[in-house]
Motif scaffolding. Structure first.
Motif, PDB file in Angstrom:
ATOM      1  N   MET A 151       3.717  22.294   3.516  1.00  0.00           N
ATOM      2  CA  MET A 151       4.990  22.788   2.999  1.00  0.00           C
ATOM      3  C   MET A 151       5.953  22.662   3.890  1.00  0.00           C
ATOM      4  O   MET A 151       7.240  22.609   3.926  1.00  0.00           O
ATOM      5  CB  MET A 151       4.736  24.187   3.115  1.00  0.00           C
ATOM      6  CG  MET A 151       3.676  24.775   1.822  1.00  0.00           C
ATOM      7  SD  MET A 151       3.634  26.517   1.518  1.00  0.00           S
ATOM      8  CE  MET A 151       2.542  27.026   3.176  1.00  0.00           C
ATOM      9  N   ASP A 152       5.753  22.307   5.307  1.00  0.00           N
ATOM     10  CA  ASP A 152       6.893  21.874   6.169  1.00  0.00           C
ATOM     11  C   ASP A 152       6.860  20.520   6.439  1.00  0.00           C
ATOM     12  O   ASP A 152       7.510  19.890   7.401  1.00  0.00           O
ATOM     13  CB  ASP A 152       6.347  22.501   7.346  1.00  0.00           C
ATOM     14  CG  ASP A 152       6.919  24.110   7.230  1.00  0.00           C
ATOM     15  OD1 ASP A 152       7.483  24.526   6.544  1.00  0.00           O
ATOM     16  OD2 ASP A 152       6.248  24.897   8.120  1.00  0.00           O
ATOM     17  N   HIS A 153       6.304  19.683   5.464  1.00  0.00           N
ATOM     18  CA  HIS A 153       6.530  18.319   5.319  1.00  0.00           C
ATOM     19  C   HIS A 153       5.701  17.633   6.602  1.00  0.00           C
ATOM     20  O   HIS A 153       6.009  16.330   7.001  1.00  0.00           O
ATOM     21  CB  HIS A 153       7.902  17.841   5.146  1.00  0.00           C
ATOM     22  CG  HIS A 153       8.496  18.174   3.916  1.00  0.00           C
ATOM     23  ND1 HIS A 153       9.695  17.835   3.853  1.00  0.00           N
ATOM     24  CD2 HIS A 153       7.877  18.522   2.884  1.00  0.00           C
ATOM     25  CE1 HIS A 153      10.105  18.015   2.494  1.00  0.00           C
ATOM     26  NE2 HIS A 153       8.965  18.495   1.998  1.00  0.00           N
ATOM     27  N   LYS A 154       4.838  17.958   7.039  1.00  0.00           N
ATOM     28  CA  LYS A 154       3.941  17.201   7.948  1.00  0.00           C
ATOM     29  C   LYS A 154       2.982  16.492   6.985  1.00  0.00           C
ATOM     30  O   LYS A 154       2.025  17.086   6.456  1.00  0.00           O
ATOM     31  CB  LYS A 154       3.127  18.334   8.757  1.00  0.00           C
ATOM     32  CG  LYS A 154       2.517  17.355  10.126  1.00  0.00           C
ATOM     33  CD  LYS A 154       2.028  18.278  11.189  1.00  0.00           C
ATOM     34  CE  LYS A 154       1.542  17.480  12.461  1.00  0.00           C
ATOM     35  NZ  LYS A 154       1.372  18.474  13.404  1.00  0.00           N
ATOM     36  N   VAL A 155       2.753  15.088   7.365  1.00  0.00           N
ATOM     37  CA  VAL A 155       1.809  14.127   6.605  1.00  0.00           C
ATOM     38  C   VAL A 155       0.776  13.884   7.091  1.00  0.00           C
ATOM     39  O   VAL A 155       0.619  13.454   8.345  1.00  0.00           O
ATOM     40  CB  VAL A 155       2.842  12.824   6.338  1.00  0.00           C
ATOM     41  CG1 VAL A 155       2.035  11.788   5.693  1.00  0.00           C
ATOM     42  CG2 VAL A 155       4.049  13.191   5.634  1.00  0.00           C
ATOM     43  N   ILE A 156      -0.336  13.785   6.376  1.00  0.00           N
ATOM     44  CA  ILE A 156      -1.845  13.670   6.881  1.00  0.00           C
ATOM     45  C   ILE A 156      -1.805  12.251   7.437  1.00  0.00           C
ATOM     46  O   ILE A 156      -1.228  11.227   6.884  1.00  0.00           O
ATOM     47  CB  ILE A 156      -2.686  14.065   5.665  1.00  0.00           C
ATOM     48  CG1 ILE A 156      -4.162  13.892   6.393  1.00  0.00           C
ATOM     49  CG2 ILE A 156      -2.585  12.901   4.720  1.00  0.00           C
ATOM     50  CD1 ILE A 156      -5.074  14.170   5.265  1.00  0.00           C
ATOM     51  N   ASP A 157      -2.681  11.897   8.385  1.00  0.00           N
ATOM     52  CA  ASP A 157      -2.886  10.504   8.804  1.00  0.00           C
ATOM     53  C   ASP A 157      -3.820   9.693   7.616  1.00  0.00           C
ATOM     54  O   ASP A 157      -4.594  10.440   6.955  1.00  0.00           O
ATOM     55  CB  ASP A 157      -3.812  10.561   9.877  1.00  0.00           C
ATOM     56  CG  ASP A 157      -4.392   9.101  10.312  1.00  0.00           C
ATOM     57  OD1 ASP A 157      -3.416   8.296  10.903  1.00  0.00           O
ATOM     58  OD2 ASP A 157      -5.406   8.754  10.098  1.00  0.00           O
ATOM     59  N   GLU A 158      -3.406   8.656   7.168  1.00  0.00           N
ATOM     60  CA  GLU A 158      -3.838   7.935   6.046  1.00  0.00           C
ATOM     61  C   GLU A 158      -5.736   7.699   6.350  1.00  0.00           C
ATOM     62  O   GLU A 158      -6.445   7.841   5.412  1.00  0.00           O
ATOM     63  CB  GLU A 158      -3.484   6.520   5.559  1.00  0.00           C
ATOM     64  CG  GLU A 158      -3.878   6.071   4.234  1.00  0.00           C
ATOM     65  CD  GLU A 158      -3.186   5.001   3.877  1.00  0.00           C
ATOM     66  OE1 GLU A 158      -2.745   5.061   2.840  1.00  0.00           O
ATOM     67  OE2 GLU A 158      -2.996   3.989   4.713  1.00  0.00           O
ATOM     68  N   GLY A 159      -5.954   7.352   7.509  1.00  0.00           N
ATOM     69  CA  GLY A 159      -7.069   7.100   7.945  1.00  0.00           C
ATOM     70  C   GLY A 159      -8.280   8.343   7.864  1.00  0.00           C
ATOM     71  O   GLY A 159      -9.223   8.282   7.337  1.00  0.00           O
ATOM     72  N   GLU A 160      -7.646   9.536   8.362  1.00  0.00           N
ATOM     73  CA  GLU A 160      -8.121  10.752   8.226  1.00  0.00           C
ATOM     74  C   GLU A 160      -8.254  11.129   6.667  1.00  0.00           C
ATOM     75  O   GLU A 160      -9.448  11.653   6.293  1.00  0.00           O
ATOM     76  CB  GLU A 160      -7.605  11.797   8.776  1.00  0.00           C
ATOM     77  CG  GLU A 160      -7.689  11.522  10.302  1.00  0.00           C
ATOM     78  CD  GLU A 160      -6.893  12.590  11.107  1.00  0.00           C
ATOM     79  OE1 GLU A 160      -6.891  12.704  12.251  1.00  0.00           O
ATOM     80  OE2 GLU A 160      -6.023  13.393  10.390  1.00  0.00           O
TER      81      GLU A 160
END
Length: 382
Positions: A151-160
């Motif tokens: 919701m606060d635009h923190k993006v997941i690591d694609e590898g994870e």
């Protein structure tokens, strides 16, 4: 505390909408600046509007939405919904059994409340974590959930992202991705692949987030799962109606990646301007934000307000005085109280960032003037 429960949040939102209405009626739409990143839109031609009948509309626009929706989201089939939360609910009603487990990995807690609430509704056990090394999939798990962008635009690591999908599929468990803003933020700004291309079984996005579409949800994924979920959607009236479907179609077709990229560049300028006055603003991919906790750190005056209250009051001051719309004022119950100034919206394109900074500073000074008067604070919010 000013805001104590969901009913207070509903009343707060109603007050914010009345302020917005007053500004439009007495000054004009040009005096409003929607910086939520959720401003959306409704793009339609007169000839398209004439087709928005109960059965004619879906026959024409839902078919066209399949092509552009799959291009935007990936997957084999798409399903338009009246809200992203509706799609999450329908998916959990379809895929999750009572007393089974739902596990959720995201870049930063908490998850959108629609996910644990839907699990509670079906009687499932829900677990969430933002620590990858702590993520496990217990026995009797019905569904694994991933949030692409919080919701606060923190993006997941694609590898994870990929690893969690692999872990689930090794156990034969479907994966649902809450990609509300991530379907565009991850792919355009962070150059990540579409959730379905990464192996997700279903993914859902909000069609008003970082794009000129309506408030609605669009689910994509495996055809067999979409068809199953569609049954629940129709049973409970969660489907998008013809006007929303048309607006989704045109919103996707008019989505401009350059707008996100330009906001990514401008956010540095706004952050630098605010940093001369404040210590706790942070950058987002498309703007700046300050959490309720960080807003409280900026205040050295003794008071009895909660951190969230401070964010709500601040957002109302800047809305009423300057017509700047932020999420805490207009958000639904359970939405994040973080104040974001998102520069990807059409209202932000022509804003002078020095002028915006002055308005933020002025609103903060007014916040300092009122926080010791709880009655005045209630008047501002309600």
């Amino acid at each position: 505390m000013i805001i104590n429960n969901s009913l207070d949040e509903v009343k707060k939102r109603e007050k914010a909408l009345s302020i917005i209405k007053n500004i439009v009626e007495n000054k004009g739409r040009e005096f409003l600046h929607d910086l939520t990143g959720l401003s959306g839109g409704f793009i339609a031609s007169p000839s398209e509007l004439s087709l928005l009948e109960t059965y004619v509309g879906p026959a024409i626009f839902e078919d066209a939405l399949q092509e552009v929706g799959i291009a935007h989201m990936g997957g084999e089939k798409v399903l338009p919904l009246n809200r992203t939360s509706s799609g999450i609910l329908a998916a959990i009603l379809t895929l999750v059994k009572e007393d089974s487990n739902v596990v959720h990995y995201l870049a930063e807690l908490p998850a959108h409340p629609s996910i644990p609430r839907s699990c509670k509704l079906v009687g499932a056990n829900y677990f969430e974590t933002d620590v990858f090394d702590e993520f496990t999939i217990p026995d009797n798990t019905s569904l694994v959930v991933i949030t692409g962008s919080t919701m606060d635009h923190k993006v997941i690591d694609e590898g994870e992202f990929k690893k969690v999908i692999e872990m689930a599929h090794e156990r034969g468990i479907p994966v649902m991705v809450d990609d509300a803003s991530g379907a565009r933020l991850r792919t355009v700004v962070f150059n990540q692949a579409k959730a379905c291309d990464l192996g997700a079984d279903i993914a859902i996005t909000s069609t008003d987030k970082l794009m000129p579409g309506p408030r609605g949800g669009l689910m994509a994924g495996r055809k067999d799962l979409i068809d199953e979920i569609k049954i629940k959607v129709n049973q409970f009236g969660l489907e998008a109606q013809p006007p929303a479907v048309l607006a989704m179609l045109n919103g996707i077709e008019n989505f401009n990646e350059d707008n996100l990229i330009n906001s990514f560049d401008r956010k540095d300028q706004l952050f630098d301007l605010l940093s001369s006055k404040f210590n706790n603003f942070k950058k987002t991919p498309t703007g700046v934000m300050i959490t309720p906790e960080d807003l409280a750190k900026e205040i050295n005056i003794p008071h009895n307000l909660s951190d969230n209250d401070l964010a709500f009051i601040f957002s109302f001051i800047i809305l009423k005085d300057y017509g700047i719309i932020t999420i805490p004022a207009v958000g639904m119950p359970g939405a994040s109280a973080t104040i974001r100034f998102d520069l990807s919206t059409s209202d932000a394109f022509n804003l002078d960032l020095k002028d915006l900074t002055k308005k933020i500073e002025s609103s903060f000074e007014k916040l300092l003037d009122v926080i010791t008067n709880e009655e005045k604070c209630r008047e501002i919010v309600f």
